[in-house]
Design a protein around this motif. Structure first.
Motif, PDB file in Angstrom:
ATOM      1  N   PHE A  41      28.635  17.512 -17.082  1.00 32.32           N
ATOM      2  CA  PHE A  41      28.222  18.867 -17.435  1.00 32.32           C
ATOM      3  C   PHE A  41      29.158  19.863 -16.762  1.00 32.32           C
ATOM      4  CE2 PHE A  41      24.435  16.230 -17.623  1.00 32.32           C
ATOM      5  CZ  PHE A  41      23.921  16.569 -18.863  1.00 32.32           C
ATOM      6  N   ARG A  42      29.595  20.833 -17.513  1.00 35.34           N
ATOM      7  CA  ARG A  42      30.418  21.916 -16.978  1.00 35.34           C
ATOM      8  C   ARG A  42      29.518  23.148 -16.835  1.00 35.34           C
ATOM      9  NH1 ARG A  42      35.333  20.004 -15.953  1.00 35.34           N
ATOM     10  NH2 ARG A  42      36.059  18.471 -17.433  1.00 35.34           N
ATOM     11  N   PRO A  43      29.556  23.787 -15.681  1.00 39.34           N
ATOM     12  CA  PRO A  43      28.641  24.912 -15.448  1.00 39.34           C
ATOM     13  C   PRO A  43      29.040  26.166 -16.222  1.00 39.34           C
ATOM     14  CG  PRO A  43      30.126  24.659 -13.611  1.00 39.34           C
ATOM     15  CD  PRO A  43      30.393  23.509 -14.527  1.00 39.34           C
ATOM     16  N   ARG A  44      28.041  26.982 -16.462  1.00 36.36           N
ATOM     17  CA  ARG A  44      28.229  28.297 -17.085  1.00 36.36           C
ATOM     18  C   ARG A  44      27.454  29.305 -16.264  1.00 36.36           C
ATOM     19  NH1 ARG A  44      28.863  28.170 -23.425  1.00 36.36           N
ATOM     20  NH2 ARG A  44      30.268  26.414 -23.518  1.00 36.36           N
ATOM     21  N   GLY A  45      27.727  30.540 -16.491  1.00 41.90           N
ATOM     22  CA  GLY A  45      27.002  31.587 -15.791  1.00 41.90           C
ATOM     23  C   GLY A  45      27.360  31.638 -14.315  1.00 41.90           C
ATOM     24  N   LYS A  46      26.364  31.860 -13.468  1.00 41.74           N
ATOM     25  CA  LYS A  46      26.618  32.082 -12.044  1.00 41.74           C
ATOM     26  C   LYS A  46      27.144  30.842 -11.326  1.00 41.74           C
ATOM     27  CE  LYS A  46      21.861  31.261 -10.579  1.00 41.74           C
ATOM     28  NZ  LYS A  46      20.708  31.856  -9.912  1.00 41.74           N
ATOM     29  N   TYR A  47      26.916  29.647 -11.868  1.00 43.06           N
ATOM     30  CA  TYR A  47      27.397  28.430 -11.223  1.00 43.06           C
ATOM     31  C   TYR A  47      28.842  28.101 -11.575  1.00 43.06           C
ATOM     32  CZ  TYR A  47      22.553  27.784 -10.015  1.00 43.06           C
ATOM     33  OH  TYR A  47      21.296  27.960  -9.511  1.00 43.06           O
ATOM     34  N   GLN A  48      29.406  28.800 -12.537  1.00 45.77           N
ATOM     35  CA  GLN A  48      30.761  28.521 -12.989  1.00 45.77           C
ATOM     36  C   GLN A  48      31.774  28.761 -11.864  1.00 45.77           C
ATOM     37  OE1 GLN A  48      31.650  30.563 -16.581  1.00 45.77           O
ATOM     38  NE2 GLN A  48      33.432  29.333 -17.043  1.00 45.77           N
ATOM     39  N   ARG A  49      31.499  29.714 -10.986  1.00 43.66           N
ATOM     40  CA  ARG A  49      32.421  29.994  -9.880  1.00 43.66           C
ATOM     41  C   ARG A  49      32.244  29.022  -8.724  1.00 43.66           C
ATOM     42  NH1 ARG A  49      30.585  35.345  -8.571  1.00 43.66           N
ATOM     43  NH2 ARG A  49      29.266  35.318 -10.390  1.00 43.66           N
ATOM     44  N   LEU A  50      31.147  28.267  -8.715  1.00 44.18           N
ATOM     45  CA  LEU A  50      30.845  27.383  -7.585  1.00 44.18           C
ATOM     46  C   LEU A  50      31.164  25.917  -7.852  1.00 44.18           C
ATOM     47  CD1 LEU A  50      27.383  28.911  -6.627  1.00 44.18           C
ATOM     48  CD2 LEU A  50      29.601  29.364  -5.555  1.00 44.18           C
ATOM     49  N   LEU A  51      31.014  25.476  -9.108  1.00 46.35           N
ATOM     50  CA  LEU A  51      31.158  24.060  -9.432  1.00 46.35           C
ATOM     51  C   LEU A  51      32.221  23.827 -10.495  1.00 46.35           C
ATOM     52  CD1 LEU A  51      27.394  23.072  -9.805  1.00 46.35           C
ATOM     53  CD2 LEU A  51      28.847  22.765  -7.801  1.00 46.35           C
ATOM     54  N   ASP A  52      32.916  22.694 -10.370  1.00 47.53           N
ATOM     55  CA  ASP A  52      33.804  22.249 -11.450  1.00 47.53           C
ATOM     56  C   ASP A  52      32.998  21.489 -12.490  1.00 47.53           C
ATOM     57  OD1 ASP A  52      36.280  23.274 -10.737  1.00 47.53           O
ATOM     58  OD2 ASP A  52      36.737  21.589  -9.431  1.00 47.53           O
ATOM     59  N   GLU A  53      32.166  20.550 -12.014  1.00 48.41           N
ATOM     60  CA  GLU A  53      31.324  19.788 -12.937  1.00 48.41           C
ATOM     61  C   GLU A  53      30.221  19.057 -12.180  1.00 48.41           C
ATOM     62  OE1 GLU A  53      33.820  17.039 -15.004  1.00 48.41           O
ATOM     63  OE2 GLU A  53      34.053  15.743 -13.283  1.00 48.41           O
ATOM     64  N   LEU A  54      29.246  18.627 -12.942  1.00 51.58           N
ATOM     65  CA  LEU A  54      28.152  17.802 -12.441  1.00 51.58           C
ATOM     66  C   LEU A  54      28.124  16.551 -13.308  1.00 51.58           C
ATOM     67  CD1 LEU A  54      25.522  17.416 -10.744  1.00 51.58           C
ATOM     68  CD2 LEU A  54      24.329  18.519 -12.637  1.00 51.58           C
ATOM     69  N   GLU A  55      28.190  15.390 -12.655  1.00 53.87           N
ATOM     70  CA  GLU A  55      28.163  14.126 -13.381  1.00 53.87           C
ATOM     71  C   GLU A  55      26.838  13.424 -13.081  1.00 53.87           C
ATOM     72  OE1 GLU A  55      31.659  11.890 -12.384  1.00 53.87           O
ATOM     73  OE2 GLU A  55      32.932  13.646 -12.631  1.00 53.87           O
ATOM     74  N   VAL A  56      26.237  12.850 -14.113  1.00 54.52           N
ATOM     75  CA  VAL A  56      24.918  12.226 -13.977  1.00 54.52           C
ATOM     76  C   VAL A  56      24.955  10.825 -14.586  1.00 54.52           C
ATOM     77  CG1 VAL A  56      22.456  12.467 -14.470  1.00 54.52           C
ATOM     78  CG2 VAL A  56      23.864  14.509 -14.227  1.00 54.52           C
ATOM     79  N   ILE A  57      24.399   9.864 -13.853  1.00 48.42           N
ATOM     80  CA  ILE A  57      24.259   8.493 -14.340  1.00 48.42           C
ATOM     81  C   ILE A  57      22.802   8.093 -14.151  1.00 48.42           C
ATOM     82  CG2 ILE A  57      24.946   6.091 -14.024  1.00 48.42           C
ATOM     83  CD1 ILE A  57      27.584   7.128 -12.884  1.00 48.42           C
ATOM     84  N   PHE A  58      22.206   7.501 -15.187  1.00 42.37           N
ATOM     85  CA  PHE A  58      20.817   7.056 -15.138  1.00 42.37           C
ATOM     86  C   PHE A  58      20.758   5.532 -15.112  1.00 42.37           C
ATOM     87  CE2 PHE A  58      20.813  11.118 -17.353  1.00 42.37           C
ATOM     88  CZ  PHE A  58      19.827  11.808 -16.677  1.00 42.37           C
TER      89      PHE A  58
END
Length: 75
Positions: free
Chosen positions: A13-30
């Motif tokens: 997941f690539r962040p949008r909004g206020k998190y766009q300046r803080l994160l490059d991406e969030l990866e999730v595995i289930f």
């Protein structure tokens, strides 16, 4: 990844909004087991300043978290 499967599906997941300046991406595995859902999160912070650039070059800008959800949690 420490499992018996020869493959893994990872959602990025690539962040949008206020998190766009803080994160490059969030990866999730289930990982689903009979009575438990394990969620692995890899949080990749965006480089900020000289320290951030050094952390990114050394791959130390990533944090890992693990979340467990059991059947009793859902009830």
């Amino acid at each position: 990844m420490g499992r018996d499967y020869p493959f893994v599906q990872e959602l990025e997941f690539r962040p949008r909004g206020k998190y766009q300046r803080l994160l490059d991406e969030l990866e999730v595995i289930f990982y689903l087991e009979p009575n438990l859902l394990e969620v692995l999160l890899k949080i990749d912070r965006r480089a900020r300043g000289l320290t951030g650039l050094i952390e990114e070059a050394l791959d130390s800008d990533e944090n890992y978290a693990r979340l467990y959800v059991s059947l009793t949690d859902l009830n």
